[in-house]
Each structure stands twice: as C-alpha cells, then as structure tokens.
Design a protein around this motif. Structure first.
Motif, mmCIF file in Angstrom:
data_model
loop_
_atom_site.group_PDB
_atom_site.id
_atom_site.type_symbol
_atom_site.label_atom_id
_atom_site.label_comp_id
_atom_site.label_asym_id
_atom_site.label_seq_id
_atom_site.Cartn_x
_atom_site.Cartn_y
_atom_site.Cartn_z
ATOM 1 N N TRP A 27 0.834 -1.205 0.000
ATOM 2 C CA TRP A 27 0.000 0.000 0.000
ATOM 3 C C TRP A 27 0.870 1.257 0.000
ATOM 4 O O TRP A 27 0.585 2.215 -0.727
ATOM 5 C CB TRP A 27 -0.929 -0.015 1.213
ATOM 6 C CG TRP A 27 -1.788 1.187 1.325
ATOM 7 C CD1 TRP A 27 -2.969 1.415 0.689
ATOM 8 C CD2 TRP A 27 -1.541 2.349 2.124
ATOM 9 N NE1 TRP A 27 -3.477 2.645 1.051
ATOM 10 C CE2 TRP A 27 -2.620 3.238 1.926
ATOM 11 C CE3 TRP A 27 -0.523 2.718 2.998
ATOM 12 C CZ2 TRP A 27 -2.694 4.469 2.570
ATOM 13 C CZ3 TRP A 27 -0.597 3.932 3.635
ATOM 14 C CH2 TRP A 27 -1.669 4.796 3.414
ATOM 15 N N CYS A 28 1.930 1.257 0.802
ATOM 16 C CA CYS A 28 2.847 2.408 0.845
ATOM 17 C C CYS A 28 3.457 2.665 -0.525
ATOM 18 O O CYS A 28 3.530 3.806 -0.979
ATOM 19 C CB CYS A 28 3.953 2.187 1.871
ATOM 20 S SG CYS A 28 3.428 2.266 3.586
ATOM 21 N N GLU A 31 0.785 4.143 -2.840
ATOM 22 C CA GLU A 31 0.500 5.543 -2.519
ATOM 23 C C GLU A 31 1.639 6.456 -2.948
ATOM 24 O O GLU A 31 1.404 7.558 -3.438
ATOM 25 C CB GLU A 31 0.236 5.712 -1.022
ATOM 26 C CG GLU A 31 -1.093 5.144 -0.586
ATOM 27 C CD GLU A 31 -2.263 5.802 -1.284
ATOM 28 O OE1 GLU A 31 -2.350 7.046 -1.262
ATOM 29 O OE2 GLU A 31 -3.090 5.077 -1.859
ATOM 30 N N TYR A 38 4.366 8.823 1.661
ATOM 31 C CA TYR A 38 4.320 7.873 2.761
ATOM 32 C C TYR A 38 5.717 7.442 3.158
ATOM 33 O O TYR A 38 6.685 7.799 2.509
ATOM 34 C CB TYR A 38 3.396 6.715 2.397
ATOM 35 C CG TYR A 38 1.974 7.177 2.464
ATOM 36 C CD1 TYR A 38 1.295 7.185 3.667
ATOM 37 C CD2 TYR A 38 1.344 7.688 1.355
ATOM 38 C CE1 TYR A 38 0.004 7.667 3.748
ATOM 39 C CE2 TYR A 38 0.055 8.164 1.426
ATOM 40 C CZ TYR A 38 -0.608 8.146 2.625
ATOM 41 O OH TYR A 38 -1.879 8.624 2.700
ATOM 42 N N CYS A 67 -1.113 -4.912 -3.805
ATOM 43 C CA CYS A 67 -1.857 -4.298 -2.707
ATOM 44 C C CYS A 67 -3.324 -4.703 -2.784
ATOM 45 O O CYS A 67 -3.980 -4.466 -3.792
ATOM 46 C CB CYS A 67 -1.726 -2.776 -2.762
ATOM 47 S SG CYS A 67 -2.615 -1.962 -1.436
ATOM 48 N N SER A 70 -7.541 -1.767 1.763
ATOM 49 C CA SER A 70 -8.116 -0.435 1.556
ATOM 50 C C SER A 70 -7.303 0.608 2.329
ATOM 51 O O SER A 70 -6.456 0.269 3.162
ATOM 52 C CB SER A 70 -9.562 -0.417 2.048
ATOM 53 O OG SER A 70 -9.593 -0.580 3.461
ATOM 54 N N ASP A 71 -7.580 1.853 2.062
ATOM 55 C CA ASP A 71 -6.933 2.936 2.806
ATOM 56 C C ASP A 71 -7.252 2.844 4.287
ATOM 57 O O ASP A 71 -6.392 3.097 5.137
ATOM 58 C CB ASP A 71 -7.371 4.297 2.272
ATOM 59 C CG ASP A 71 -6.822 4.585 0.883
ATOM 60 O OD1 ASP A 71 -5.901 3.874 0.441
ATOM 61 O OD2 ASP A 71 -7.328 5.519 0.237
ATOM 62 N N TYR A 72 -8.481 2.479 4.608
ATOM 63 C CA TYR A 72 -8.880 2.338 6.015
ATOM 64 C C TYR A 72 -8.045 1.264 6.705
ATOM 65 O O TYR A 72 -7.544 1.471 7.813
ATOM 66 C CB TYR A 72 -10.374 1.988 6.120
ATOM 67 C CG TYR A 72 -10.802 1.665 7.525
ATOM 68 C CD1 TYR A 72 -11.000 2.675 8.456
ATOM 69 C CD2 TYR A 72 -11.002 0.342 7.923
ATOM 70 C CE1 TYR A 72 -11.380 2.376 9.759
ATOM 71 C CE2 TYR A 72 -11.385 0.039 9.212
ATOM 72 C CZ TYR A 72 -11.572 1.061 10.132
ATOM 73 O OH TYR A 72 -11.934 0.759 11.418
ATOM 74 N N ALA A 74 -5.096 0.135 5.815
ATOM 75 C CA ALA A 74 -3.713 0.612 5.910
ATOM 76 C C ALA A 74 -3.569 1.597 7.065
ATOM 77 O O ALA A 74 -2.571 1.560 7.799
ATOM 78 C CB ALA A 74 -3.288 1.265 4.600
ATOM 79 N N ASP A 75 -4.556 2.472 7.243
ATOM 80 C CA ASP A 75 -4.521 3.416 8.363
ATOM 81 C C ASP A 75 -4.535 2.691 9.696
ATOM 82 O O ASP A 75 -3.863 3.104 10.645
ATOM 83 C CB ASP A 75 -5.700 4.388 8.294
ATOM 84 C CG ASP A 75 -5.575 5.390 7.162
ATOM 85 O OD1 ASP A 75 -4.450 5.576 6.642
ATOM 86 O OD2 ASP A 75 -6.615 5.987 6.788
#
Length: 146
Positions: A27-28, A31, A38, A67, A70-72, A74-75
């Motif tokens: 994911w990083c 992004e 990131y 990847c 989701s962004d969620y 990953a957060d």
C-alpha cells in the motif's frame, strides 16, 4: 440533520501479522507512486510500476506483492505500528524487534539485509523478527502469527 455515518470494522483475521505488514508495504508503494509521501526509506522500482500499469507480464526473478487492502485498513495497520513506536510503556528491545520485523516485511528486505542494517548477524536478525511477531501478537491477540 440526519447524515448517515458509515462505520468500518477492521477484520484482523483477514491476514496474519506478516500478511498485514506485507500488504501495508505494498500500500505504501502504491501511494507513493500516486504522488504521496508515505514512509521514506521504501524504495520504488518504477519500471515494475510502468509495466504493471501497461498490463505487461512481470519478471519471474522477484516476488511482487499486489496491494489488496483499503486505505482504512492501511490506516489501522499504521496506527498499530505508531502505537508501538510512540508508546512510552514499550521498552526499547520490543521496539527494536518490531522495527526489524517492519524492515523485513514492510520494506521487503531479506534477513541478511536486516542484519546488516541493524548491525547484527543474520541469525540474530531472524530471532529479532520472530520476537517482533510475538510481541505484536501478545499486544493484540486479534492478530495471528500464522
């Protein structure tokens, strides 16, 4: 004012600790290729990304992780790691072990490379990586070792 609030629930059973960290690393990279900023130190193979975007076949020599989070999600993984590294109740040795695990799984470095970066032998790096896995599992038992 009746605004519908969408709440998301994290499904930690979706991956093991290693899987979450590998996905977070992917994911990083995704992004950063989109122009984000990131975590630094994660190097990008731009030729790989150009080939992937063009739909070309990937080289057989290296394993690339696609990847799938989701962004969620990953957060949530980032918050987990931040909670460990910024906590004053976690001692230095535990943080060091988790840092070795992050270098191995998120940054996709070999055991030997982690050992070289952290000034220890490959066997010691393997042990610290395993200690990092067990520390995360002990801290939050929703995350499975595998």
């Amino acid at each position: 004012m009746n605004a519908a609030v969408k709440t998301q629930v994290m499904d930690w059973a979706k991956y093991t600790i290693d899987g979450w960290l590998e996905q977070f690393g992917a994911w990083c990279e995704t992004e950063r290729m989109r122009g984000g900023d990131y975590p630094d130190g994660l190097h990008i193979n731009q030729i790989y990304w150009l080939m992937r975007e063009a739909g070309k076949e990937m080289p057989k020599g290296k394993a690339y992780i696609r990847c799938e989070i989701s962004d969620y999600e990953a957060d949530q993984v980032q918050a987990l790691l931040r909670g460990i590294f910024q906590s004053e109740s976690v001692d230095f040795t535990a943080k060091y072990a988790v840092m070795c695990l992050v270098k191995h799984k998120v940054e996709n470095r070999s055991h030997k490379a982690v050992g070289a970066l952290t000034n220890q032998g490959e066997t010691q790096a393997r042990m610290m990586i395993n200690c990092g896995r067990h520390f995360i599992h002990a801290r939050d038992n929703r995350l499975k070792i595998g």
